[in-house]
Design an enzyme around this catalytic site. Structure first.
Site, PDB file in Angstrom:
ATOM      1  N   ASP A   1     -39.359  22.741  40.190  1.00 40.13           N
ATOM      2  CA  ASP A   1     -38.745  21.430  40.318  1.00 40.13           C
ATOM      3  C   ASP A   1     -38.627  21.138  41.821  1.00 40.13           C
ATOM      4  O   ASP A   1     -38.852  22.014  42.657  1.00 40.13           O
ATOM      5  CB  ASP A   1     -37.390  21.365  39.604  1.00 40.13           C
ATOM      6  CG  ASP A   1     -37.012  19.924  39.275  1.00 40.13           C
ATOM      7  OD1 ASP A   1     -37.629  18.998  39.836  1.00 40.13           O
ATOM      8  OD2 ASP A   1     -36.100  19.706  38.460  1.00 40.13           O
TER       9      ASP A   1
HETATM   10  C1  NOJ Z   1     -36.418  16.343  40.035  1.00 38.75           C
HETATM   11  C2  NOJ Z   1     -36.279  16.295  38.555  1.00 38.75           C
HETATM   12  O1  NOJ Z   1     -35.371  17.282  38.113  1.00 38.75           O
HETATM   13  C3  NOJ Z   1     -37.602  16.478  37.831  1.00 38.75           C
HETATM   14  O2  NOJ Z   1     -37.403  16.297  36.464  1.00 38.75           O
HETATM   15  C4  NOJ Z   1     -38.617  15.521  38.375  1.00 38.75           C
HETATM   16  O3  NOJ Z   1     -39.803  15.613  37.651  1.00 38.75           O
HETATM   17  C5  NOJ Z   1     -38.816  15.826  39.840  1.00 38.75           C
HETATM   18  N1  NOJ Z   1     -37.565  15.618  40.548  1.00 38.75           N
HETATM   19  C6  NOJ Z   1     -39.904  14.979  40.479  1.00 38.75           C
HETATM   20  O4  NOJ Z   1     -39.492  13.692  40.638  1.00 38.75           O
END
Ligand code: NOJ
Length: 768
Positions: A306
């Site tokens: 993430d």
């Molecule tokens: C953080 C989020 O938790 C995740 O779900 C997302 O895909 C990413 N950022 C990218 O934007």
């Protein structure tokens, strides 16, 4: 045989200096590309991956494991903001495998061109984006869609999202979120399928199939990403990015099953999570990523971190510095790093110092390249970059129709006393109150990165198609000032200056439609709330209006379950409309006037009070589940009921369904048949979702008091009956023990079949 694109690579290696010839060859390749060719056989792809790996330097390999956030106007003259120059330089060296947040056929093409025409090996980039509930045309938020229990509609919604996203250059979405969660304080409940792992797994699979289609190499299908692996939905007290702590039984039976289903459905990527599991951050968690996901489940795709979750392992106290974080993430099986700068800055050194075995890097790169081959990016790296297609497909009429269908199906009728709904076609003197009724943005919901503000059909616009007999008064705003995705919401408003007008209007009206709830950005990432009521002064507005006119239809629009006990007690009709996306107002007005008969069922329990959170239907019994001794010493609150306000699986219709003749045939323990007769007794056609729940009465690891194990959605005409039959096999009757083994234990089971998790016909059988 070499594909056209591979010929280009070989050719360019021979004549690297001849730019003109390269361009010419590129043009020939593009014109001969086949966008929709069937997926290549896995072993052919493996051969190509290995051949390419053999040519790659360690820097190029690690480059494939790096994902950057889009860095500048790619079609502009020069990189600009932040560390853009560094990213640009690294891209040219073949040091980048993927970008996120680059949007538009033109922008994507510009970066892809650098990757395929200016780097030594010309490996195409993969472009990811959070396409969560549509790109431009927005479907309802995922939690709302889940209330439809309609897998075909959900699959179609994801298909539409993929068609629009792939038309702007995107070939990978960070969806579906298959986290299970039980706490409405957590803002991200809007992004998933609710509290139940059985329903959640089915919905996750429907979404994956919608995104990935039948042929991943087609130009309008995109790789899906099951996220967040694992346990992110269990952040303590619903507080974003918080500590997670649950036992093995919950891990195996609640958290992991939707991910396992996603892997079985051939999801191409998995995203790990911000949180710790058993004290180990997910990104550095070998047990989760290597042992379970890639080991036991045989996942063939790749794992992305993430956003910065690799680097955050330092904050967690798991790694001393970013270099150690890089080591942990690579060893644990995180294949690609999203914006942590751990791999890009440290992984080559770690390999050269002998701290990370190059086989770990090879494995990760092999997985990433395989998905790129499967997408067909090596055959035609520009196939997602067609500006004509982009123009033609965004906001396409067919997509609007699918969004409207999905929006209809997502609405849940929570209360309808005295048949106040549907409103008569010739209903006179309707008051419409609430800022959200006149809002063309909020109902688009959260996580709508590519969407345009002001593109939702408002409730007022929807009503215009059914009646001219309404008058509108705002009453009160929801929030004061501007709201956007990145920054904090400004204060909820305290301004009551619009109350007077609203109350006067209500006084002289026959029926009052009050559209109240949350702003679209009250939920989503980093939007945890400690109060899950109507923000601002909306509750006061509701009560003031009620004093002068009790004939109220409360239209709720919100991204999470709200605790509204006063409304549930006093307001005769309540319609849960969540945030229904582009077609919001049309869907809501159709439901209010009976042009669509609501059929949604809650995918998440609605608490009576925030103090009940976390609250979920598939709870354990405890040792003191009932007030047997008629004293205080049993599992309860002294100031609130145990039950939710509205239970999981609950939702009304404008018609009624009667359940009769529960039959259980347990002759064959491998296929136990349970059937029930359902009759539409309410005089109008309607859709019902019949749900089957079991309880394993005594097991070596305790089982919940109810577990959803089957459901069927269908339409019945007035007075029509249908026999609904379910088959229970080991898959439904077994569970995971604390070692993660799936076991089936003989013994007594209760079974309930009905219209929600709290209403149905019950019986039991013995599993022999
Ligand atoms: C953080 C989020 O938790 C995740 O779900 C997302 O895909 C990413 N950022 C990218 O934007």
């Amino acid at each position: 045989m070499h594909s056209g694109y591979q010929v280009l690579l070989i050719f360019r290696h021979m004549k690297r200096s001849n730019f003109l010839i390269t361009l010419l060859t590129g043009a020939l390749v593009l014109s001969s590309c086949v966008s929709n060719k069937p997926a290549e056989r896995a072993d052919e792809i493996d051969k190509k991956v290995n051949a390419l790996l053999a040519q790659m330097t360690i820097e190029e390999k690690v480059g494939q494991m790096v994902q950057y956030n889009g860095f500048y106007d790619a079609t502009g003259p020069a990189p600009s903001e932040g560390n853009a120059q560094e990213k640009y330089d690294n891209l040219k060296k073949g040091g980048v495998g993927s970008f996120l947040n680059v949007r538009g056929a033109k922008q994507v093409r510009a970066l892809q061109k650098i990757a395929v025409e200016e780097t030594r090996l010309g490996i195409p980039l993969i472009f990811g984006l959070d396409v969560i509930h549509g790109h431009k045309t927005l479907s309802p938020i995922p939690l709302a869609e889940s209330a439809s229990w309609d897998m075909q509609a959900i699959k179609k919604s994801a298909r539409v999202a993929a068609i629009e996203a792939s038309a702007i250059g995107i070939n990978w979405t960070f969806a579906p979120m298959v986290d299970i969660y039980r706490d409405a304080r957590w803002g991200r409940v809007m992004e998933g399928a609710g509290e139940d792992p059985y329903l959640g797994a089915k919905i996750g699979v429907a979404r994956i199939k919608g995104f990935q289609g039948d042929d991943l190499s087609a130009h309008n299908t995109i790789a899906a990403c099951a996220k967040h692996f694992a346990g992110y939905g269990f952040v303590e007290a619903g507080k974003e990015y918080n500590t997670v702590d649950f036992g093995t039984s919950t891990l195996y039976n609640i958290v992991l099953p939707p991910f396992k289903a996603a892997v079985d459905a051939d999801v191409k990527t998995v995203m790990n999570a911000f949180n710790i599991v058993n004290g180990v951050p997910s990104t550095g968690n070998k047990f989760l990523q290597r042992d379970i996901l890639k080991g036991k489940w045989g996942f063939k795709g790749y794992v992305i971190s993430d956003w910065a979750s690799g680097a955050e392992m330092v904050n967690h106290g798991f790694a001393a510095d970013l270099k150690e974080a890089s080591l942990h993430a690579a060893e644990a099986g995180c294949d690609m790093d999203m914006e942590s700068y751990t791999y890009v800055n440290h992984l080559v050194d770690l390999v050269e110092e002998g701290k990370v075995n190059v086989s770990i890097v090879d494995e990760a790169v092999g997985r990433i390249l395989r998905v790129k081959y499967e997408l067909g990016l090596f055959d035609d790296p520009y196939k997602y970059c067609d500006e004509a297609r982009e123009k033609e497909l965004l906001y396409h009429d067919d997509h609007q129709a699918a969004a409207l269908d999905m929006a209809h199906k997502s609405v849940v009728l929570l209360k309808n006393e005295g048949g106040i709904l549907p409103l008569a076609k010739d209903q006179k003197k309707i008051a419409v109150i609430g800022a959200l009724a006149d809002d063309k943005t909020s109902m688009l919901g959260s996580w709508r990165i590519g969407s345009d503000d002001g593109t939702a059909v408002s409730v007022l616009e929807g009503l215009n198609k059914h009646t001219a007999n309404y008058t509108y008064a705002k009453g009160a705003d929801v929030v004061a000032g501007d709201v956007n995705f990145v920054f904090h919401l400004n204060e909820n408003t305290t301004d009551k200056s619009g109350f007077k007008e609203a109350i006067q209007l209500a006084k002289k009206s026959e029926v009052v439609v009050m559209v109240l709830g949350e702003h679209g950005f009250h939920s989503g990432e980093a939007r945890s709330r400690t109060k899950i009521d109507l923000p601002g002064v909306q509750q006061q507005l509701l009560e003031e209006v009620y004093k002068v006119n009790q004939n109220i239809v409360l239209v709720l629009t919100n991204g999470r379950p709200l605790a509204l006990p006063w409304a549930a007690d006093n307001i005769p009709a309540i319609v849960e409309t969540w945030q229904l996306g582009t077609q919001s107002g049309n869907a809501i007005a159709d439901v209010l006037f009976g042009a669509y008969n609501p059929s949604g069922k809650l995918p998440m329990s609605f608490p009576r009070s925030v103090g009940q959170c976390p609250i979920y239907y598939n709870k354990f019994s405890t040792g003191r589940p009932v007030n047997a001794e008629k004293n205080v010493f049993w599992s309860h609150y002294t100031d609130e009921e145990n039950d939710p306000l509205y239970a999981f699986g609950y939702g009304l219709s404008y018609t009624t369904f009667e359940y009769a003749d529960l039959k259980i045939d347990d002759a064959n323990p491998k296929a136990i048949k349970v059937s029930v007769k359902v009759t539409n007794t309410g005089g109008v056609s309607g859709e019902e979702v019949t749900q089957l729940y079991i309880r394993d009465k005594a097991a070596s690891v305790v089982r919940p008091i109810k577990e959803l194990k089957g459901f069927e959605k269908y339409t019945l005409a007035a007075n029509e009956s249908k026999e609904v039959t379910f088959t229970l096999t080991d898959a439904e009757l077994g569970f995971y023990d604390n070692q993660g083994n799936f076991i089936v234990e003989p013994g007594m089971f209760d079974v309930m079949v009905g219209t929600s998790s709290v209403k149905g016909l019950s019986g039991s059988f013995e599993l022999k």
